[in-house]
Scaffold this active site. Structure first.
Site, mmCIF file in Angstrom:
data_model
loop_
_atom_site.group_PDB
_atom_site.id
_atom_site.type_symbol
_atom_site.label_atom_id
_atom_site.label_comp_id
_atom_site.label_asym_id
_atom_site.label_seq_id
_atom_site.Cartn_x
_atom_site.Cartn_y
_atom_site.Cartn_z
ATOM 1 N N GLU A 282 0.888 -1.168 0.000
ATOM 2 C CA GLU A 282 0.000 0.000 0.000
ATOM 3 C C GLU A 282 0.919 1.209 0.000
ATOM 4 O O GLU A 282 1.509 1.561 1.015
ATOM 5 C CB GLU A 282 -0.931 -0.033 1.218
ATOM 6 C CG GLU A 282 -2.121 0.901 1.089
ATOM 7 C CD GLU A 282 -1.811 2.318 1.533
ATOM 8 O OE1 GLU A 282 -1.574 3.167 0.638
ATOM 9 O OE2 GLU A 282 -1.784 2.575 2.724
ATOM 10 N N CYS B 215 -2.181 8.949 3.012
ATOM 11 C CA CYS B 215 -2.010 8.612 1.596
ATOM 12 C C CYS B 215 -3.299 8.828 0.822
ATOM 13 O O CYS B 215 -3.276 8.983 -0.400
ATOM 14 C CB CYS B 215 -1.538 7.167 1.448
ATOM 15 S SG CYS B 215 -2.633 5.965 2.223
#
Length: 497
Positions: free
Chosen positions: A270, A304
């Protein structure tokens, strides 16, 4: 192993617990808290004032390998536990975390800096991964079919991938741990966790919680370190290593993938994001601004999933810029542990330097400053909520993750232009789209290159949904029914009944 250590831990506010050494600042190997092999330690600071809140054992390569040995020794026993037994332990983890959510939120705020409301939201989100995966543990899928020639049966099942290396970031020190540990345990895997050096105490407190919930020794091992490169590399090359799950920057992810290739480790990545926030001409302006504040300012922009590039149709451009500027100016900046704060500090001074450099670069290339943009003269890693408009296409902050409280706005003339601007990046984690016509939004959604899309809302993360990106934003998914599959191998048996 009992509830005693956890009860003692949460009997005091986190700062007092740290001062008295009740949150063990040690490595966790085979159920034991112990110093690093070389007795080295490092300081953890509160980003709001730069003051040390405690010291943690600085794990070495030898410590990482010892943790891998412990995980390997515990692997067979944990995998042999029934799905229901693993489920019950994870359910107990959820219950304990929910019971002590305010305490954990204060600890997250103390070492990470995020405001208390964001920290509480993170802790609740983190706890849900225990609950969701407790339910998934007893629902691991399988298949039975007949071969095309009818001569035998095809039986497909899943088994634990094995010892898993979990590397988590500092921006969500509770949720990123549980989002990896919970599905690993539900699948029957043991693991070694390497938490971020900026925020190790949350992970160590979770270790106390997990032991109280009944997680056996060796199933979850934790190695904090200021030398993540050599330590993680050594763990990846351990003979028992089978899985690597990493959340962090794309640059580091690329390096880890190269190392994982040596052992052909199953890898879940990720990585970074550069989220577009698209406001079409027919969007509800109130809804768009409210969504923008959530998408941008969760954890002060240090996510993010944070909206990075605001792409607004010319028809709504000036009203949007005016409204978002007013909303950003109204935020109260202060220490995360202050209940009145609405925007906390960044993680450290280096993060402030980076954000300010991106802002100054954009201004030097023609962007206009609506608010903020000047480093405050105060103690702590603070940066003011900032709005830049008319951001030129060659500004660095349109190519790099900002990871701070900066709104960068540019205009578009059509849906096609908005989509082209949104896709003009190597990243593809999440996108945000606002339009009054949901049918229009659903038609546009497949054209946007991202693993996730939030339509008319500023939040996309959910433990029940598959989290992950495309392009250079990652590999694999976390959460939802897909998350546990990352920690399972498909196994096929040909047989006759």
């Amino acid at each position: 192993m009992s509830d005693d250590r956890l009860s003692t831990l949460v009997s005091l506010p986190p700062l007092q617990a740290l001062t008295r050494g009740l949150i063990p600042g040690d490595i966790v190997i085979d159920g034991q808290f112990r110093p690093a092999g070389g007795a080295a330690r490092f300081a953890v600071e509160n980003p709001a004032d730069g003051q040390e809140i405690g010291q943690v054992a600085d794990g070495s390569v030898a410590d990482g390998l010892a943790a891998m040995d412990a995980a390997a020794s515990a692997a067979a026993g944990w995998a042999a536990r029934s799905p229901r037994a693993r489920s019950d332990i994870l359910r107990r983890c959820f219950e304990l975390m929910a019971l002590h959510e305010a305490w954990f939120a204060e600890l997250v705020s103390l070492e990470n800096g995020k405001i208390l409301s964001d920290a509480l939201g993170e802790v609740r989100y983190a706890a849900e991964f225990f609950r969701w995966n407790a339910e998934e543990a007893v629902r691991i899928p399988g298949e039975i079919g007949v071969s095309p020639n009818g001569g035998y049966s095809i039986v497909v099942g899943h088994q634990p991938v094995g010892v898993s290396i979990l590397v988590t970031p500092w921006n969500f020190p509770a949720a990123m741990v549980t989002r990896k540990v919970a599905p690993a345990l539900a699948a029957g895997c043991t693991c070694v966790l390497k938490p971020a050096a900026e925020t190790p105490f949350t992970a160590l407190a979770l270790a106390v919680l997990m032991e109280a919930a009944g997680v056996p020794p060796g199933v979850v091992n934790i190695v904090p370190t200021t030398r993540p490169g050599p330590v993680v590399d050594a763990m990846m090359h351990h003979a028992a290593a089978r899985m690597l799950s990493f959340t962090g920057s794309t640059g580091v992810g690329r390096k880890l993938l190269k190392g994982a290739a040596d052992q052909v480790l199953k890898s879940s990545m990720e990585l970074g994001g550069n989220a577009p926030f698209i406001v079409l001409a027919d969007a509800d302006l109130d809804q768009a601004v409210a969504g923008a504040m959530v998408a941008k300012m969760r954890n002060g922009g240090q996510a993010c999933t944070a909206a990075n590039r605001f792409i607004v149709h010319q028809r709504l451009y000036e009203p949007f810029c005016t409204r978002i500027t007013a909303a950003m100016e109204a935020l109260r900046v202060g220490p995360g542990t202050d209940p009145l704060s609405e925007c906390g500090p960044l993680i450290h001074a280096g993060a402030v330097d980076k954000v300010d450099a991106l802002v100054q670069d954009a201004l030097s290339k023609g962007a206009r400053l609506r608010t903020g943009g000047v480093r405050p003269n105060r103690v702590g890693a603070f940066y003011p909520p900032t709005v830049l408009v008319d951001v030129p296409r060659n500004a660095r902050l349109l190519r790099e993750e900002i990871f701070g409280p900066v709104v960068a706005v540019m205009s578009c003339q059509s849906d096609d232009e908005a989509i082209a601007l949104a896709n003009d990046t190597e990243f593809g984690l999440v996108a945000y789209l606002f339009t009054a016509d949901k049918g229009r939004g659903m038609r546009i959604a497949p054209r946007i290159e991202s693993g996730m899309l939030a339509l008319n809302r500023g939040l996309v993360s959910d433990p029940a949904a598959p989290f992950g990106g495309v392009k250079q934003s990652g590999l694999g998914r976390e959460g939802g029914q897909h998350g546990i599959l990352e920690f399972l191998e498909t196994r096929y048996v040909a047989t006759t009944f």
